[in-house]
Design a protein around this motif. Structure first.
Motif, PDB file in Angstrom:
ATOM      1  N   PRO A 176       2.288  15.669  10.201  1.00 13.53           N
ATOM      2  CA  PRO A 176       0.970  16.053  10.721  1.00 13.53           C
ATOM      3  C   PRO A 176       0.207  14.894  11.365  1.00 13.53           C
ATOM      4  CG  PRO A 176       0.958  16.007   8.327  1.00 13.53           C
ATOM      5  CD  PRO A 176       2.371  15.773   8.739  1.00 13.53           C
ATOM      6  N   ASP A 177      -0.709  15.243  12.236  1.00 10.77           N
ATOM      7  CA  ASP A 177      -1.523  14.201  12.864  1.00 10.77           C
ATOM      8  C   ASP A 177      -2.661  13.755  11.960  1.00 10.77           C
ATOM      9  OD1 ASP A 177      -0.049  14.010  15.158  1.00 10.77           O
ATOM     10  OD2 ASP A 177      -1.093  15.696  16.126  1.00 10.77           O
ATOM     11  N   THR A 178      -3.124  14.722  11.148  1.00 14.38           N
ATOM     12  CA  THR A 178      -4.203  14.353  10.220  1.00 14.38           C
ATOM     13  C   THR A 178      -3.944  14.975   8.855  1.00 14.38           C
ATOM     14  OG1 THR A 178      -5.467  16.279  10.846  1.00 14.38           O
ATOM     15  CG2 THR A 178      -6.030  14.252  11.995  1.00 14.38           C
ATOM     16  N   VAL A 179      -4.383  14.302   7.839  1.00 11.57           N
ATOM     17  CA  VAL A 179      -4.390  14.891   6.490  1.00 11.57           C
ATOM     18  C   VAL A 179      -5.678  14.405   5.831  1.00 11.57           C
ATOM     19  CG1 VAL A 179      -1.874  14.986   6.162  1.00 11.57           C
ATOM     20  CG2 VAL A 179      -3.135  12.957   5.451  1.00 11.57           C
ATOM     21  N   SER A 180      -6.125  15.136   4.843  1.00  9.41           N
ATOM     22  CA  SER A 180      -7.311  14.660   4.125  1.00  9.41           C
ATOM     23  C   SER A 180      -7.242  15.089   2.671  1.00  9.41           C
ATOM     24  CB  SER A 180      -8.572  15.191   4.783  1.00  9.41           C
ATOM     25  OG  SER A 180      -8.697  16.559   4.505  1.00  9.41           O
ATOM     26  N   GLU A 181      -8.004  14.411   1.855  1.00 11.48           N
ATOM     27  CA  GLU A 181      -7.991  14.720   0.438  1.00 11.48           C
ATOM     28  C   GLU A 181      -9.322  14.288  -0.151  1.00 11.48           C
ATOM     29  OE1 GLU A 181      -5.212  16.183  -1.970  1.00 11.48           O
ATOM     30  OE2 GLU A 181      -7.361  16.560  -2.033  1.00 11.48           O
ATOM     31  N   THR A 182      -9.733  14.939  -1.211  1.00 11.55           N
ATOM     32  CA  THR A 182     -10.946  14.513  -1.906  1.00 11.55           C
ATOM     33  C   THR A 182     -10.532  13.735  -3.144  1.00 11.55           C
ATOM     34  OG1 THR A 182     -12.068  16.465  -1.116  1.00 11.55           O
ATOM     35  CG2 THR A 182     -13.084  15.315  -2.952  1.00 11.55           C
ATOM     36  N   LEU A 183     -11.112  12.566  -3.308  1.00  9.49           N
ATOM     37  CA  LEU A 183     -10.725  11.699  -4.425  1.00  9.49           C
ATOM     38  C   LEU A 183     -11.973  11.173  -5.105  1.00  9.49           C
ATOM     39  CD1 LEU A 183      -8.106   9.713  -2.356  1.00  9.49           C
ATOM     40  CD2 LEU A 183      -7.542  11.373  -4.142  1.00  9.49           C
ATOM     41  N   ARG A 184     -11.772  10.636  -6.283  1.00  5.88           N
ATOM     42  CA  ARG A 184     -12.905  10.024  -6.971  1.00  5.88           C
ATOM     43  C   ARG A 184     -12.763   8.498  -6.947  1.00  5.88           C
ATOM     44  NH1 ARG A 184     -12.255  13.833 -12.093  1.00  5.88           N
ATOM     45  NH2 ARG A 184     -10.190  13.853 -11.134  1.00  5.88           N
ATOM     46  N   THR A 185     -13.877   7.831  -6.950  1.00  7.43           N
ATOM     47  CA  THR A 185     -13.846   6.368  -6.962  1.00  7.43           C
ATOM     48  C   THR A 185     -13.276   5.883  -8.286  1.00  7.43           C
ATOM     49  OG1 THR A 185     -16.103   6.445  -7.756  1.00  7.43           O
ATOM     50  CG2 THR A 185     -15.810   6.043  -5.404  1.00  7.43           C
ATOM     51  N   ALA A 186     -12.919   4.597  -8.346  1.00 14.46           N
ATOM     52  CA  ALA A 186     -12.238   4.053  -9.519  1.00 14.46           C
ATOM     53  C   ALA A 186     -12.973   4.350 -10.822  1.00 14.46           C
ATOM     54  CB  ALA A 186     -12.051   2.556  -9.355  1.00 14.46           C
ATOM     55  N   ASP A 187     -14.298   4.331 -10.784  1.00 12.93           N
ATOM     56  CA  ASP A 187     -15.042   4.601 -12.030  1.00 12.93           C
ATOM     57  C   ASP A 187     -15.133   6.108 -12.321  1.00 12.93           C
ATOM     58  OD1 ASP A 187     -18.308   3.957 -10.498  1.00 12.93           O
ATOM     59  OD2 ASP A 187     -16.735   5.421 -10.079  1.00 12.93           O
ATOM     60  N   GLY A 188     -14.639   6.886 -11.382  1.00 13.54           N
ATOM     61  CA  GLY A 188     -14.601   8.334 -11.601  1.00 13.54           C
ATOM     62  C   GLY A 188     -15.934   9.018 -11.353  1.00 13.54           C
ATOM     63  N   ASN A 189     -16.932   8.291 -10.892  1.00 13.67           N
ATOM     64  CA  ASN A 189     -18.272   8.856 -10.772  1.00 13.67           C
ATOM     65  C   ASN A 189     -18.574   9.498  -9.428  1.00 13.67           C
ATOM     66  OD1 ASN A 189     -19.028   8.233 -13.320  1.00 13.67           O
ATOM     67  ND2 ASN A 189     -19.833   6.209 -12.771  1.00 13.67           N
ATOM     68  N   ASP A 239      -6.586  10.383 -10.126  1.00 13.16           N
ATOM     69  CA  ASP A 239      -6.404  10.838  -8.752  1.00 13.16           C
ATOM     70  C   ASP A 239      -5.376  10.009  -7.991  1.00 13.16           C
ATOM     71  OD1 ASP A 239      -9.849  11.860  -8.056  1.00 13.16           O
ATOM     72  OD2 ASP A 239      -8.211  12.809  -9.166  1.00 13.16           O
ATOM     73  N   LYS A 240      -4.767   9.027  -8.666  1.00  5.91           N
ATOM     74  CA  LYS A 240      -3.867   8.103  -7.957  1.00  5.91           C
ATOM     75  C   LYS A 240      -2.692   8.815  -7.318  1.00  5.91           C
ATOM     76  CE  LYS A 240      -4.899   3.792 -10.187  1.00  5.91           C
ATOM     77  NZ  LYS A 240      -4.594   2.955 -11.333  1.00  5.91           N
ATOM     78  N   GLU A 241      -2.149   9.730  -8.064  1.00 11.06           N
ATOM     79  CA  GLU A 241      -0.983  10.435  -7.551  1.00 11.06           C
ATOM     80  C   GLU A 241      -1.348  11.227  -6.291  1.00 11.06           C
ATOM     81  OE1 GLU A 241       2.469  13.380  -8.813  1.00 11.06           O
ATOM     82  OE2 GLU A 241       0.820  13.179 -10.262  1.00 11.06           O
ATOM     83  N   LYS A 242      -2.520  11.843  -6.345  1.00  8.15           N
ATOM     84  CA  LYS A 242      -3.028  12.615  -5.223  1.00  8.15           C
ATOM     85  C   LYS A 242      -3.210  11.697  -3.997  1.00  8.15           C
ATOM     86  CE  LYS A 242      -6.946  15.682  -5.254  1.00  8.15           C
ATOM     87  NZ  LYS A 242      -8.036  16.121  -6.088  1.00  8.15           N
ATOM     88  N   ASN A 243      -3.745  10.546  -4.278  1.00  6.98           N
ATOM     89  CA  ASN A 243      -3.967   9.550  -3.235  1.00  6.98           C
ATOM     90  C   ASN A 243      -2.635   9.188  -2.559  1.00  6.98           C
ATOM     91  OD1 ASN A 243      -5.657   7.262  -2.017  1.00  6.98           O
ATOM     92  ND2 ASN A 243      -3.980   6.139  -2.999  1.00  6.98           N
ATOM     93  N   ASN A 244      -1.654   8.853  -3.391  1.00 10.14           N
ATOM     94  CA  ASN A 244      -0.370   8.424  -2.838  1.00 10.14           C
ATOM     95  C   ASN A 244       0.326   9.544  -2.072  1.00 10.14           C
ATOM     96  OD1 ASN A 244      -1.022   6.070  -4.005  1.00 10.14           O
ATOM     97  ND2 ASN A 244       0.589   6.079  -5.578  1.00 10.14           N
ATOM     98  N   ALA A 274       0.849  -1.190   0.000  1.00  7.72           N
ATOM     99  CA  ALA A 274       0.000   0.000   0.000  1.00  7.72           C
ATOM    100  C   ALA A 274       0.894   1.253   0.000  1.00  7.72           C
ATOM    101  CB  ALA A 274      -0.874  -0.009   1.253  1.00  7.72           C
ATOM    102  N   PRO A 275       0.441   2.382  -0.451  1.00  5.47           N
ATOM    103  CA  PRO A 275      -0.936   2.588  -0.911  1.00  5.47           C
ATOM    104  C   PRO A 275      -1.165   2.259  -2.398  1.00  5.47           C
ATOM    105  CG  PRO A 275       0.204   4.683  -0.816  1.00  5.47           C
ATOM    106  CD  PRO A 275       1.183   3.651  -0.347  1.00  5.47           C
ATOM    107  N   ASP A 276      -0.108   1.919  -3.178  1.00  6.05           N
ATOM    108  CA  ASP A 276      -0.318   1.684  -4.609  1.00  6.05           C
ATOM    109  C   ASP A 276      -1.393   0.650  -4.899  1.00  6.05           C
ATOM    110  OD1 ASP A 276       1.767   3.332  -5.994  1.00  6.05           O
ATOM    111  OD2 ASP A 276       2.987   2.297  -4.479  1.00  6.05           O
ATOM    112  N   SER A 277      -1.343  -0.433  -4.166  1.00  4.44           N
ATOM    113  CA  SER A 277      -2.272  -1.527  -4.444  1.00  4.44           C
ATOM    114  C   SER A 277      -3.718  -1.086  -4.203  1.00  4.44           C
ATOM    115  CB  SER A 277      -1.930  -2.721  -3.551  1.00  4.44           C
ATOM    116  OG  SER A 277      -1.933  -2.285  -2.209  1.00  4.44           O
ATOM    117  N   VAL A 278      -3.926  -0.281  -3.143  1.00  2.00           N
ATOM    118  CA  VAL A 278      -5.271   0.212  -2.840  1.00  2.00           C
ATOM    119  C   VAL A 278      -5.717   1.168  -3.929  1.00  2.00           C
ATOM    120  CG1 VAL A 278      -6.586   1.629  -1.243  1.00  2.00           C
ATOM    121  CG2 VAL A 278      -5.059  -0.126  -0.375  1.00  2.00           C
ATOM    122  N   ALA A 279      -4.764   2.035  -4.276  1.00  5.75           N
ATOM    123  CA  ALA A 279      -5.086   3.020  -5.303  1.00  5.75           C
ATOM    124  C   ALA A 279      -5.545   2.319  -6.576  1.00  5.75           C
ATOM    125  CB  ALA A 279      -3.868   3.892  -5.582  1.00  5.75           C
ATOM    126  N   ASP A 280      -4.852   1.236  -6.936  1.00  5.58           N
ATOM    127  CA  ASP A 280      -5.210   0.532  -8.169  1.00  5.58           C
ATOM    128  C   ASP A 280      -6.659   0.068  -8.157  1.00  5.58           C
ATOM    129  OD1 ASP A 280      -2.808   0.950  -9.254  1.00  5.58           O
ATOM    130  OD2 ASP A 280      -1.932  -1.005  -8.664  1.00  5.58           O
TER     131      ASP A 280
END
Ligand code: C2E
Ligand code: MG
Ligand code: MG
Length: 687
Positions: A84-97, A69-74, A56-62
């Motif tokens: 930092p204690d926390t981080v967050s990001e907005t991502l799209r699901t694999a189908d992009g929807n 958004d994979k790069e953002k995810n990683n 992980a996280p590549d395998s999850v991202a796949d």
């Protein structure tokens, strides 16, 4: 630590997991050292996937993240390892929807502080469709976008500008209260003088009041922040996502509008408030930028005041806007223009011949004519002064040249444009010179009084005279009144000169009476400009009193055009009459004559202008004169003819009952000494 151990120690009980799932929140853990991600049971069930992901996280991202958004995810997984204690990001699901929020928070660290266990939360944006929508509402210009839930009082970032992310990312990612995050941002970023108002305007209270009006869907507010020590414009836009009339959820976007603002301000500085077209500043800036060779035109509208007074000011403004458009169209492609003030425009034409300029002016003239007909307003017409422009010249100098040319044709009936000539400057200089030397000339007694006798056509005796001023310049040049009187009339100096002539004539009269034992009236001219001074009657009365002359021996000639149509003149005439003065109407027949008006005033003599005397010999002219004289005499006035040059005129005037004759036939105006000599001489008809 084996997978099993981790699982047992850290796995949340199923009940809690189900509760979270009901909230559409899915949990997992991330073991950075092992590069392992382990989904909770409910999460795995929800996604229908396995629970353990190695590498992980590549395998999850796949398997979970939209390819873009994979790069953002990683990067998010990388960031949590950096402190930092926390981080967050907005991502799209694999189908992009669909959109979801990935939040990571450190649960355990080793002795060096490196995270060993990181808790992960996946939360679908229930509002993700809305988020897509609002990303449309707020467009790409909004570099930061937040979802604000006012009920829960939480701010969730959707997109953050780098600067904000670097400085506030952590605070914002931990879902702070709306009020807190705004306060923190405002205190640190907004320019001090605007902090209080930004705080007030963006407060929940203010926003919910604003959105209580159901029709309002968005609220825009602009303010300045300090970036690198310089103020920058920021636009905040609040889009209400709640039911009409309340504010429970909103999206807030922040955009950097500095460039846009600067351009708008710049444009605003060049826009004329009245016409909405270009202003003079624009014109002068353009001239500086692209002057080259060409022509400068100063434009004015004849009789424009009429539009304002007949149709009202707002119609007048409307017409000025139309004129501005006509000029804009005419100079488009070959120059530029600006509105100066009132009905004055100035423009530059990048053309190389007088003929081309004339063509443009002709077009403007014609289009204004069309517009006047279309609008049904009183006839107005433009007139133009034109001068050549050469690079390096001063704007003001050139404009005043164009104005000089324009003034030359101001009252012309056939010309509507004029090119500047050097003589115009010479004339302007001459006027300036005359004005400047007036006081000195008066002091040095350069103004000389000449006298032109008036004769009785029957007895051929001198019955009076008219005093006419001349200016004898120190260089011996004799200047006629036609050259300087209009100038002194326009600047008010005439009052002094008229008084000077009047008191000198009074004194001479007294001298001559003493010397010859006889006195005949010598009239002096009183300019219409002098009549506007309130104290004129008192002043003249005092002078006559002081010198000790009966004012009837110094009648005042007032030109007909000043008398006609001037209501106040009647009052003035009464005052003069009461003070013992005799008034003559000068130049009768030269302008717009109205005997009925004159009848109401206490004039005692009427002077027929040379222009009607010249009609003698013409049948219609003879009839007119005969009747006029008869009528005037019926009204109890005396008639004196002026500009009588030939014998036939004298005969005719005598026959129809004219009382006095003044003209070259008998005598031209003469110097004082000559006049004195001829005081008792009578010229015969046989001359
Ligand atoms: P005005 O008061 O109508 O004076 C008559 C003008 O006609 C005089 O011109 C006179 O020389 C001229 N004139 C008289 N007889 C004949 C003639 O037979 N043929 C021709 N061609 N001209 C004749 P002047 O002296 O050049 O004065 C011009 C005007 O200047 C006067 O017209 C008067 O309006 C004004 N003016 C003269 N002196 C004064 C003054 O002291 N104060 C004021 N306010 N205006 C004055
Ligand atoms: Mg006169
Ligand atoms: Mg006259």
């Amino acid at each position: 630590m084996s997978f099993e151990e981790i699982d047992v120690r850290r796995e949340m009980d199923l009940e809690s997991q189900m509760a979270l799932q009901a909230l559409k929140i899915h949990t997992f853990r991330f073991y950075p050292k092992e590069k392992l991600i382990m989904l909770s049971e409910s999460t795995a069930r929800h996604f229908g996937c396995k629970r353990h992901y190695e590498n992980a996280p590549d395998s999850v991202a796949d398997s979970f993240v939209f390819s873009k958004d994979k790069e953002k995810n990683n990067r998010t997984y990388q960031r949590i390892l950096e402190g930092p204690d926390t981080v967050s990001e907005t991502l799209r699901t694999a189908d992009g929807n669909r959109f979801y929020r990935l939040a990571l928070s450190v649960m355990e660290r080793d002795e060096t502080g490196f995270p060993t266990i990181v808790g992960g939360v996946l939360e679908y944006y229930d509002d993700h469709m809305r988020a897509v929508e609002l990303s449309k509402v707020l467009s790409d210009d909004y570099s930061s976008m937040y979802f604000v839930d006012f009920i829960k009082d939480e701010v969730t970032p959707y997109r953050m500008a780098d600067f904000i992310n670097d400085n506030y990312g952590q605070q914002i990612s931990s879902r702070p209260k709306y009020g807190d995050v705004m306060k923190n941002y405002i205190i640190h970023e907004v320019v001090p003088e605007e902090q209080a108002s930004v705080l007030q305007m963006t407060s929940y209270e203010n926003l919910s009041k604003y959105f209580s009006d159901e029709l309002r869907r968005s609220f825009v507010y602009e303010f300045r922040v300090l970036r690198d020590g310089a103020p920058k414009f920021i636009r905040a836009k609040f889009v209400n996502l709640s039911e009409e009339g309340v504010l429970s959820r909103a999206v807030v976007g922040f955009a950097d509008v500095n460039t846009e603002k600067a351009e708008a301000w710049e444009r605003l500085a060049y826009i004329d408030q009245l016409t909405g077209g270009w202003n003079y500043t624009f014109y002068s800036e353009q001239l500086k930028r692209e002057g080259g060779t060409g022509y400068v035109v100063s434009a004015d509208i004849k009789a424009f005041k009429l539009v304002n007074s007949v149709c009202g000011i707002s119609k007048g403004d409307d017409i000025l806007r139309k004129i501005s458009i006509i000029i804009d169209n005419a100079v488009h492609g070959c120059g530029f223009y600006g509105h100066l003030n009132a009905d004055h425009f100035v423009f530059f034409l990048k053309v190389d011949s007088d003929e081309t300029v004339a063509k443009v002016l002709d077009e403007i003239n014609r289009n204004i004519e069309f517009m006047v007909a279309e609008e049904g307003i009183p006839k107005i017409s433009p007139y133009f002064g034109v001068t050549r422009w050469k690079a390096g010249m001063r704007n003001q100098v050139v404009l005043s040249e164009a104005n000089t040319a324009k003034h030359r044709i101001k009252s012309s009936k056939d010309e509507f444009y004029a090119f500047f000539r050097q003589e115009d400057v010479e004339r302007a200089l001459e006027i300036k010179f005359i004005e400047d030397s007036f006081e000195k000339a008066l002091e040095n007694k350069e103004f000389k009084i000449w006298y032109q006798p008036k004769y009785d056509p029957d007895s051929l005796e001198m019955i009076g005279a008219e005093a006419l001023v001349r200016w004898l310049r120190p260089d011996g040049q004799l200047v006629s009144p036609g050259k300087f009187i209009p100038i002194f009339e326009s600047n008010g100096m005439i009052l002094e000169l008229d008084k000077y002539v009047f008191s000198n004539v009074c004194e001479r009269q007294i001298d001559w009476e003493k010397k010859y034992g006889r006195i005949i009236p010598i009239s002096v001219n009183l300019s219409r400009a002098s009549l506007y001074f309130n104290s004129i009657v008192e002043d003249y009365g005092r002078i006559a009193d002081f010198i000790g002359i009966d004012p009837k021996y110094v009648p005042l000639e007032i030109t007909e055009s000043a008398a006609v149509g001037n209501g106040e003149i009647k009052e003035l005439a009464d005052k003069f009459y009461d003070a013992g003065f005799h008034l003559h109407i000068d130049d009768f027949g030269a302008g717009f004559s109205s005997l009925s008006t004159l009848n109401m005033m206490r004039f005692d003599t009427l002077k027929l202008d040379k222009s009607i005397i010249d009609y003698i010999g013409d049948h219609a002219g003879d009839v007119l004169l005969k009747h006029t004289i008869a009528m005037v005499k019926d009204l109890g006035l005396e008639v004196i003819a002026e500009g009588v040059e030939v014998k036939e005129q004298v005969g005719f005037l005598r026959d129809i009952g004219c009382d006095g004759i003044q003209g070259f036939f008998f005598a031209k105006p003469m110097e004082e000494d000559d006049f004195e000599k001829s005081l008792y001489a009578v010229k015969g008809m046989t001359k």
